[in-house]
Write an enzyme that holds these catalytic residues in place. Structure first.
Site, PDB file in Angstrom:
ATOM      1  CB  SER A  47      38.406  32.122 -70.508  1.00  7.88           C
ATOM      2  OG  SER A  47      39.631  32.607 -70.064  1.00  7.88           O
ATOM      3  CG  HIS A  56      40.905  36.058 -73.374  1.00  7.45           C
ATOM      4  ND1 HIS A  56      41.098  34.712 -73.600  1.00  7.45           N
ATOM      5  CD2 HIS A  56      40.300  36.142 -72.149  1.00  7.45           C
ATOM      6  CE1 HIS A  56      40.653  34.022 -72.558  1.00  7.45           C
ATOM      7  NE2 HIS A  56      40.162  34.870 -71.669  1.00  7.45           N
TER       8      HIS A  56
HETATM    9  C1  GTR Z   1      42.759  34.853 -66.631  1.00 10.19           C
HETATM   10  C2  GTR Z   1      43.356  33.525 -66.287  1.00 10.19           C
HETATM   11  C3  GTR Z   1      43.160  32.582 -67.426  1.00 10.19           C
HETATM   12  C4  GTR Z   1      41.750  32.580 -67.939  1.00 10.19           C
HETATM   13  C5  GTR Z   1      41.116  33.943 -67.928  1.00 10.19           C
HETATM   14  C6  GTR Z   1      39.598  33.987 -68.102  1.00 10.19           C
HETATM   15  O1  GTR Z   1      42.982  35.816 -65.677  1.00 10.19           O
HETATM   16  O2  GTR Z   1      44.711  33.725 -66.023  1.00 10.19           O
HETATM   17  O3  GTR Z   1      43.566  31.290 -67.041  1.00 10.19           O
HETATM   18  O4  GTR Z   1      40.972  31.678 -67.232  1.00 10.19           O
HETATM   19  O5  GTR Z   1      41.378  34.641 -66.780  1.00 10.19           O
HETATM   20  O6  GTR Z   1      38.863  33.161 -67.557  1.00 10.19           O
HETATM   21  O7  GTR Z   1      39.140  34.924 -68.761  1.00 10.19           O
END
Ligand code: GTR
Length: 414
Positions: free
Chosen positions: A251, A392
């Protein structure tokens, strides 16, 4: 160039493939001043430095080098960690000659039964080294950590209940069993992840009078810089095969890993786990997260110049496939997750696939598949891609693919 949809509705996020619009990606094999790139030598001597400069000036900001006076101190060493299967070492990297001030704590696991120096996965973690594995000897970070009600983290301080909290994202036992080492450090050692974090992070600590310039590095730059400093330390560790260090990031830390891997060719492999917008995903594809939303939600991540492209990604002199191509000819893994549409899995696939001509300059084949593969079906040779089912996250499935990929590229030549 037609990219009208987003300009009309900047406040909304698109999850409809038919609304993505058309876009033209900046060319990989033509320099910003119009010269054609037809060989790997031209790529290395002309296009590579030109693209790194464009990304530094417009996206991530400048990246300083290794500071003088950097040194290391072993905090602890356990020759029979993980029930005798591993060596565990904790080392502090001091970024200045003093043993106080700017520093980063590295947690290093090495397989005990190794016959020689081992390949290592390296990466930063989100919540402190003590969250990577429940082993009580791992130092609990005393730095700022994000509050987390579910994990009982309040007052921005870690506690012992959070030992092993993110163990499922690091699968230490699996990595060791496969004959690899793991080096990790807390990203907050470099910069606490909030808009004021730079005041106590290395951006301020390493420069006497920080005045934020339009191409100043942001938090992502600081994290990327720390990854290279971890590699500096690994170079001093005889049990590590420093020619086989794979940099992994998830991420926001995946965005940083790509930037570090693009700059620092000592990383032999780069792995982007759901890095999304500002990472592996094409910015010009209007799907999921956007540049504008990144800059609004996380104003401290990128260089101030990046904000110029809010709602105008088509005006950026670069797009993210060029960042991925800066990893060439080294092996690159781009991974998405199906339920993580915010990161735009298809945009990550297309970006990885677009690097093919650059890998071809080096006689390598990248993503061999013409179409985005189905779920849990990794595709590609020197560049590999998968779209995992689920959320995610970083899972055992993801790591198994990274380990197989590392076996293919690191073990064949051993
Ligand atoms: C989210 C962000 C993403 C990603 C994510 C993370 O809020 O919008 O770009 O970086 O966090 O790091 O888990």
């Amino acid at each position: 160039l037609s990219f009208t949809t987003q300009a009309q509705e900047p406040e909304k996020f698109n999850y409809d493939e038919s609304q993505v619009g058309t876009y033209i990606l900046p060319p990989l094999l033509q320099t910003p001043d119009g010269k054609k790139i037809t060989s790997s030598t031209q790529w290395n001597t002309q296009q590579r430095p030109a693209l790194l400069k464009l990304f530094a000036d417009n996206v991530y900001g400048r990246l300083p080098g290794k500071p003088t006076g950097m040194h290391y101190k072993v905090i602890s060493e356990d020759k029979s960690a993980l029930g005798g299967k591993a060596i565990l070492k904790q080392v502090t990297i001091y970024f200045t000659p003093a043993d106080t001030g700017a520093s980063m704590d590295v947690l290093l696991y090495l397989p005990k039964q190794a016959k020689g120096p081992v390949p290592v996965f390296a990466g930063l973690n989100f919540k402190g080294n003590h969250t990577v594995h429940p082993d009580p000897q791992i130092k609990i970070t005393s730095r700022w950590v994000a509050n987390d009600k579910n994990a009982g983290i309040t007052g921005n301080r870690a506690n012992k209940q959070t030992r092993g909290l993110q163990a499922s994202r690091w699968v230490v036992e699996e990595i060791i069993a496969r004959g690899y080492g793991l080096a990790t450090a807390y990203y907050g050692d470099l910069e606490p992840d909030h808009p004021e974090g730079y005041k106590t992070g290395i951006r301020t600590q390493l420069s006497k009078n920080l005045k934020i310039q339009p191409n100043e590095w942001g938090a992502i730059g600081a994290w990327a810089w720390g990854m290279s400093r971890m590699l500096d330390y690994l170079e001093t560790e005889p049990a590590v095969n420093v020619k086989k260090v794979a940099l992994q990031g998830h991420s926001r830390i995946g965005k940083a890993a790509l930037w570090a891997g693009a700059n620092d060719t000592r990383f032999a492999m780069v792995i982007s786990n759901e890095s999304g917008e500002g990472g592996a995903a094409l910015a010009r594809r209007w799907y999921g997260e956007t540049v504008a939303r990144l800059n609004e939600a996380f104003p401290h991540w990128f260089s101030p110049n990046y904000k110029k492209f809010d709602n105008k990604p088509n005006q950026m002199p670069v797009d993210q496939h060029q960042l991925l191509a800066l990893v060439a000819p080294r092996p690159l893994y781009v991974a998405s997750a199906q339920e993580d549409q915010w990161s735009d899995p298809k945009g990550e696939f297309l970006s990885a696939q677009a690097t093919n001509p650059v890998y071809a300059l080096f006689g390598k084949s990248g993503i061999t598949a013409a179409e985005m593969p189905g779920l849990n079906q990794p595709v590609g040779e020197t560049v590999r891609y998968h779209n995992r089912s689920g959320k995610h996250d970083v899972t055992l499935y993801d790591w198994q693919q990274y380990l197989d990929f590392a076996d293919k590229h690191f073990r064949q030549t051993q």
